[in-house]
Design a protein around this motif. Structure first.
Motif, PDB file in Angstrom:
ATOM      1  N   PHE A 149       0.855  -1.196   0.000  1.00  0.00           N
ATOM      2  CA  PHE A 149       0.000   0.000   0.000  1.00  0.00           C
ATOM      3  C   PHE A 149       0.885   1.239   0.000  1.00  0.00           C
ATOM      4  O   PHE A 149       2.111   1.152   0.203  1.00  0.00           O
ATOM      5  CB  PHE A 149      -0.940   0.017   1.216  1.00  0.00           C
ATOM      6  CG  PHE A 149      -0.230   0.160   2.541  1.00  0.00           C
ATOM      7  CD1 PHE A 149       0.076   1.408   3.066  1.00  0.00           C
ATOM      8  CD2 PHE A 149       0.106  -0.969   3.281  1.00  0.00           C
ATOM      9  CE1 PHE A 149       0.727   1.536   4.287  1.00  0.00           C
ATOM     10  CE2 PHE A 149       0.746  -0.858   4.503  1.00  0.00           C
ATOM     11  CZ  PHE A 149       1.060   0.412   5.001  1.00  0.00           C
ATOM     12  N   LEU A 208      -4.973   6.859   6.742  1.00  0.00           N
ATOM     13  CA  LEU A 208      -5.246   5.568   6.113  1.00  0.00           C
ATOM     14  C   LEU A 208      -5.739   4.607   7.191  1.00  0.00           C
ATOM     15  O   LEU A 208      -4.992   4.223   8.092  1.00  0.00           O
ATOM     16  CB  LEU A 208      -3.981   5.022   5.449  1.00  0.00           C
ATOM     17  CG  LEU A 208      -4.107   3.653   4.763  1.00  0.00           C
ATOM     18  CD1 LEU A 208      -5.062   3.733   3.583  1.00  0.00           C
ATOM     19  CD2 LEU A 208      -2.737   3.151   4.314  1.00  0.00           C
ATOM     20  N   VAL A 261      -6.953   1.086   8.800  1.00  0.00           N
ATOM     21  CA  VAL A 261      -6.698  -0.350   8.616  1.00  0.00           C
ATOM     22  C   VAL A 261      -7.683  -1.091   9.512  1.00  0.00           C
ATOM     23  O   VAL A 261      -7.600  -1.028  10.737  1.00  0.00           O
ATOM     24  CB  VAL A 261      -5.253  -0.737   8.972  1.00  0.00           C
ATOM     25  CG1 VAL A 261      -5.024  -2.223   8.696  1.00  0.00           C
ATOM     26  CG2 VAL A 261      -4.261   0.104   8.176  1.00  0.00           C
ATOM     27  N   SER A 315     -11.092   8.145   8.472  1.00  0.00           N
ATOM     28  CA  SER A 315     -10.160   7.748   7.399  1.00  0.00           C
ATOM     29  C   SER A 315     -10.486   8.388   6.053  1.00  0.00           C
ATOM     30  O   SER A 315     -11.639   8.584   5.694  1.00  0.00           O
ATOM     31  CB  SER A 315     -10.171   6.226   7.235  1.00  0.00           C
ATOM     32  OG  SER A 315      -9.868   5.583   8.448  1.00  0.00           O
ATOM     33  N   ASN A 356      -8.956   6.851   3.300  1.00  0.00           N
ATOM     34  CA  ASN A 356      -9.026   5.583   2.580  1.00  0.00           C
ATOM     35  C   ASN A 356      -8.884   4.463   3.600  1.00  0.00           C
ATOM     36  O   ASN A 356      -8.318   4.661   4.675  1.00  0.00           O
ATOM     37  CB  ASN A 356      -7.913   5.489   1.518  1.00  0.00           C
ATOM     38  CG  ASN A 356      -8.066   6.532   0.426  1.00  0.00           C
ATOM     39  OD1 ASN A 356      -8.980   6.464  -0.391  1.00  0.00           O
ATOM     40  ND2 ASN A 356      -7.173   7.517   0.411  1.00  0.00           N
ATOM     41  N   LEU A 412      -7.935   0.244   4.266  1.00  0.00           N
ATOM     42  CA  LEU A 412      -7.490  -1.099   3.920  1.00  0.00           C
ATOM     43  C   LEU A 412      -8.187  -2.063   4.869  1.00  0.00           C
ATOM     44  O   LEU A 412      -8.308  -1.791   6.061  1.00  0.00           O
ATOM     45  CB  LEU A 412      -5.973  -1.253   4.101  1.00  0.00           C
ATOM     46  CG  LEU A 412      -5.055  -0.285   3.367  1.00  0.00           C
ATOM     47  CD1 LEU A 412      -3.604  -0.569   3.745  1.00  0.00           C
ATOM     48  CD2 LEU A 412      -5.242  -0.411   1.862  1.00  0.00           C
ATOM     49  N   ILE A 447      -4.496  -8.237   2.625  1.00  0.00           N
ATOM     50  CA  ILE A 447      -5.428  -7.153   2.338  1.00  0.00           C
ATOM     51  C   ILE A 447      -6.508  -7.705   1.411  1.00  0.00           C
ATOM     52  O   ILE A 447      -6.223  -8.119   0.281  1.00  0.00           O
ATOM     53  CB  ILE A 447      -4.721  -5.948   1.693  1.00  0.00           C
ATOM     54  CG1 ILE A 447      -3.757  -5.309   2.707  1.00  0.00           C
ATOM     55  CG2 ILE A 447      -5.738  -4.914   1.218  1.00  0.00           C
ATOM     56  CD1 ILE A 447      -2.945  -4.165   2.159  1.00  0.00           C
ATOM     57  N   THR A 464      -9.748  -2.663  -0.453  1.00  0.00           N
ATOM     58  CA  THR A 464      -9.257  -1.281  -0.396  1.00  0.00           C
ATOM     59  C   THR A 464     -10.424  -0.370  -0.759  1.00  0.00           C
ATOM     60  O   THR A 464     -10.958  -0.475  -1.869  1.00  0.00           O
ATOM     61  CB  THR A 464      -8.089  -1.057  -1.379  1.00  0.00           C
ATOM     62  OG1 THR A 464      -7.039  -1.987  -1.065  1.00  0.00           O
ATOM     63  CG2 THR A 464      -7.553   0.360  -1.265  1.00  0.00           C
ATOM     64  N   SER A 470     -12.267   3.582  -0.760  1.00  0.00           N
ATOM     65  CA  SER A 470     -12.113   5.030  -0.651  1.00  0.00           C
ATOM     66  C   SER A 470     -13.133   5.574   0.340  1.00  0.00           C
ATOM     67  O   SER A 470     -14.059   4.875   0.755  1.00  0.00           O
ATOM     68  CB  SER A 470     -12.314   5.695  -2.015  1.00  0.00           C
ATOM     69  OG  SER A 470     -13.692   5.608  -2.379  1.00  0.00           O
ATOM     70  N   HIS A 500     -15.292  -7.717   3.798  1.00  0.00           N
ATOM     71  CA  HIS A 500     -13.874  -8.004   3.536  1.00  0.00           C
ATOM     72  C   HIS A 500     -13.177  -8.554   4.770  1.00  0.00           C
ATOM     73  O   HIS A 500     -12.268  -9.390   4.676  1.00  0.00           O
ATOM     74  CB  HIS A 500     -13.167  -6.746   3.049  1.00  0.00           C
ATOM     75  CG  HIS A 500     -13.621  -6.248   1.710  1.00  0.00           C
ATOM     76  ND1 HIS A 500     -13.489  -6.991   0.551  1.00  0.00           N
ATOM     77  CD2 HIS A 500     -14.222  -5.079   1.336  1.00  0.00           C
ATOM     78  CE1 HIS A 500     -13.964  -6.311  -0.478  1.00  0.00           C
ATOM     79  NE2 HIS A 500     -14.438  -5.155  -0.025  1.00  0.00           N
TER      80      HIS A 500
END
Length: 497
Positions: free
Chosen positions: A276, A284, A286, A464, A466, A468, A475, A478, A480, A492
């Motif tokens: 990433f 970002l 996670v 966030s 973006n 992950l 991962i 991903t 947005s 996910h």
């Protein structure tokens, strides 16, 4: 409650330092069933398990086992009443044999000596209940992780447990080992043992559970027959709530300047081919469930662990950190998940902790200047509104929220360009959370690059740019800012791609 209930939990509540961990929880466990227990991290599962085990005491409510009041103040008392817990972290002594581990603390004596013959016979009998072919005199350290898990189950069976709580029992197992364990769980049920099965892996719950109970934010959502649930409906029960935190307004912007790039990073089974990029001013997120590899990824970036493969680039230059000290020198900081053991030295003062990552700020003419230390620390006490009597207050005497603010002050003083937040608001009150949210967004606004690891989906979504999503070291998604929803994250986080 059902007339077939073996365990009844009625209006149970528990508070830690003003934070409500459980609020008026009520549900039952039926005799001879496998009841799945699920919820996001922080939902209250661990607290409830520890209350049932006797490790914590409830503040209010009632628990009945076989219709009788269940009041225990020690795990041994719970075991004597027929309830045992198998925790995710094994409680075995590797240097001892299987038989010694199974009967640790309850070795049968004959004329004041251990009756080894009876001990071996009893151990073999317990292992036969699980259809296990293990040499009872083998050292536990020589066994596979899966067989060590079976020894843990055998310990519980040796206590004559009729209610068995399994807390994330497959977290450290491979796929094949997991199948073996699930088969053993079904066989235990067939022998009449009641099981509470705690797991984040939905496919396991659907595979072995008769019913599934859901906790959310310390409250009970409901229990449904597994046959009446789908993966989507269970996820909705887990996360089906509006964002219950107020997040500061945050400008949506396009990020251009790459600060950190991770390419093909691997470490054992915990981090698998992770890649990433992180940009200047970006937050970002996670996301992932227990065992997803998020903390392990953070430790690799911070130099606390060494990768098996892969590269890390800082401003397009390949870097190798052999220690956290080297990462700090290169402008990377980590607010760890375990603030008391890894983020702070709790026996030291606010001042000593705040200066720990960058004592150079207080050096005058080659020497550490105490007045300068106090001046810097007081600046962060004021900026972060840390409630402390003075800069020399011992950190362990502060509340959890104020301890976390001291950790943040330490990294603000270090003036890092990349800051990794691992569960930054775990165990702190709502007011302190809101202050930390503002701080994270403010730091990003000043050009700092943030990696935000959190089990609270509202934080991930609210903060966030973006996101992950990790599952079992990889991962799997991903997203947005415009794509992210709780349902998509959970899809996910449970293995969907």
């Amino acid at each position: 409650m059902s007339s077939t209930s073996i365990l009844e939990i009625k209006n149970v509540s528990k508070t830690f330092s003003g934070v409500k961990a459980l609020s008026d929880i009520s549900f039952d466990v039926r005799k001879g069933e496998i009841l799945g227990l699920i919820g996001e991290n922080g939902a209250g599962k661990s607290t409830l398990i520890k209350i049932l085990a006797g490790a914590h005491q409830k503040d209010s409510g009632e628990i009945l086992l076989n219709g009788e009041p269940f009041e225990v103040r020690h795990p041994i008392e719970a075991q004597n009443l027929g309830l045992s817990v198998i925790y995710q972290e094994f409680n075995l002594i590797p240097s001892l044999s299987v038989v010694e581990n199974i009967y640790l603390g309850k070795l049968p004596l004959k004329n004041g000596l251990v009756n080894w013959k009876k001990l071996k016979e009893d151990a073999i009998q317990v292992l036969e209940q699980l259809n296990l072919d293990i040499n009872v005199m083998e050292k536990v350290s020589n066994l596979s992780v899966a067989k060590q898990q079976m020894v843990e189950i055998s310990k519980a069976l040796a206590t004559k447990a009729n209610v068995l709580i399994m807390d994330e029992p497959t977290a450290t197992l491979t796929g094949e080992e997991t199948e073996i364990l699930l088969r053993q769980v079904r066989e235990l049920k067939a022998k009449g043992i009641t099981i509470i099965f705690v797991s984040h892996r939905l496919e396991e719950l659907f595979s072995v559970c008769d019913r599934i109970a859901v906790l959310r934010d310390g409250t009970y959502v409901g229990t449904k027959d597994t046959c009446d649930l789908t993966k989507d409906s269970l996820i909705e029960m887990m996360v089906g709530r509006p964002l219950d935190q107020t997040f500061p307004e945050k400008e949506v912007k396009e990020f251009k300047e790459e600060v950190l790039a991770v390419k093909g990073l691997c470490r054992g089974k915990y981090v698998k081919n992770v890649s990433f990029t992180l940009h200047k001013g970006e937050i970002l997120g996670v996301a992932g469930l227990v065992g997803a590899g998020r903390t392990e990824l953070a430790r690799l970036i911070f130099g606390a662990d060494r990768p098996d493969a892969g590269e890390i680039f800082l401003r397009s230059k390949a870097v190798t950190f052999k220690s956290p000290h080297q990462a700090i020198k290169n402008g990377i900081g980590l607010v760890p998940e375990d603030r008391k053991n890894q983020g702070l030295v709790i026996e030291l003062s606010v001042r000593e902790n705040a200066m720990m990552a960058n004592l150079g700020n207080a050096i005058v003419n080659g020497l550490v200047h105490p007045k300068k230390e106090i001046e810097i620390t007081e600046k962060y006490i004021q900026e972060l509104q840390i409630k402390t009597s003075n800069v020399n207050q011992i950190v362990k005497r502060l509340s959890g929220g104020n301890q976390q603010k001291v950790v943040l002050g330490k990294w603000m003083n270090a003036d890092t360009d990349v800051l990794i937040f691992d569960e930054p608001t775990r165990g702190i009150d709502v007011g302190a959370k809101a202050e930390i949210y503002k701080l994270i967004i403010s730091m990003a606004g000043q050009g700092k690059s943030i990696i935000l690891i959190s089990s609270e989906l509202s934080e991930i979504i609210g903060l966030s740019d973006n996101v992950l999503v990790m599952y079992e070291g990889e991962i799997t998604g991903t997203l947005s800012k415009h794509e992210v929803t709780q349902e998509r994250i959970m899809y996910h986080a449970t293995g969907g791609r």
